[in-house]
Design an enzyme around this catalytic site. Sequence first.
Site, PDB file in Angstrom:
ATOM      1  N   ILE A  31       0.891  -1.157   0.000  1.00  0.00           N
ATOM      2  CA  ILE A  31       0.000   0.000   0.000  1.00  0.00           C
ATOM      3  C   ILE A  31       0.928   1.206   0.000  1.00  0.00           C
ATOM      4  O   ILE A  31       1.853   1.285   0.806  1.00  0.00           O
ATOM      5  CB  ILE A  31      -0.966   0.005   1.213  1.00  0.00           C
ATOM      6  CG1 ILE A  31      -1.888   1.228   1.141  1.00  0.00           C
ATOM      7  CG2 ILE A  31      -0.240  -0.090   2.540  1.00  0.00           C
ATOM      8  CD1 ILE A  31      -3.017   1.198   2.176  1.00  0.00           C
ATOM      9  N   SER A  32       0.733   2.101  -0.941  1.00  0.00           N
ATOM     10  CA  SER A  32       1.693   3.178  -1.165  1.00  0.00           C
ATOM     11  C   SER A  32       1.760   4.142   0.007  1.00  0.00           C
ATOM     12  O   SER A  32       0.807   4.299   0.770  1.00  0.00           O
ATOM     13  CB  SER A  32       1.323   3.962  -2.433  1.00  0.00           C
ATOM     14  OG  SER A  32       1.489   3.171  -3.571  1.00  0.00           O
TER      15      SER A  32
END
EC number: 2.1.1.77
Length: 216
Positions: free
Chosen positions: A63-64
């Site tokens: 997840i960025s």
Amino acid sequence: MEDSYRHKGMRRQLVKVVRSKGIKDERVLDAIGKIPRHFFFENALVEHAYQDKAFPIGAGQTISQPYTVAFQTELLNVKPGDKVLEIGTGSGYQSIVLLELGAEVYTIEYQKELYERTRFALPEMGYKANFFFGDGSLGLPRFAPYDKIIVTAGAPTVPDALIDQLKVNGCLVIPVGNAKTQQMLRLTRLEGNKLRKEVFHDFKFVPLLGDDGWKK
């Protein structure tokens, strides 16, 4: 899934951090402040949800980092009603940011595990996007053209298919480089198939997989 006062307080702190790093678009900051990022984490890892860092989500993906999501989104300059193609659904967090800005989102994921997880998780959270499983490096031509295209994985080069699927005056935001580091690019398609290229900071993304990416 609970979104408590404590969670909202942690989000407010996250927004302050992202703002301090140079994000100025208040709509993007508002979106970051609204989205319950802890929904993407196990209960034992909630403390990590509102730190400004990437986090593993399985299938070799992450997840960025919220700042990275905000930076790409700010470059994209999404307007309500924009038809946006997202290459690399991942956790779905970036998709939700786009939806909060009023975009019509088409999102494609290369990893079957993540595609299956996200296409059920986002509607449960109240968000509706158009989910597809496949090779995002080739875009999604049957729904083209798009106002905006965003690539959330590092590409070795700019895929021609993505440029072809942009409307005139539409823009593509994509990190391009080698396996270790990529430069963020914004490419705007002008009349006569000309391109305007802008180069921004260096980032580090997971690789874009597929025929026009890093072949798996």
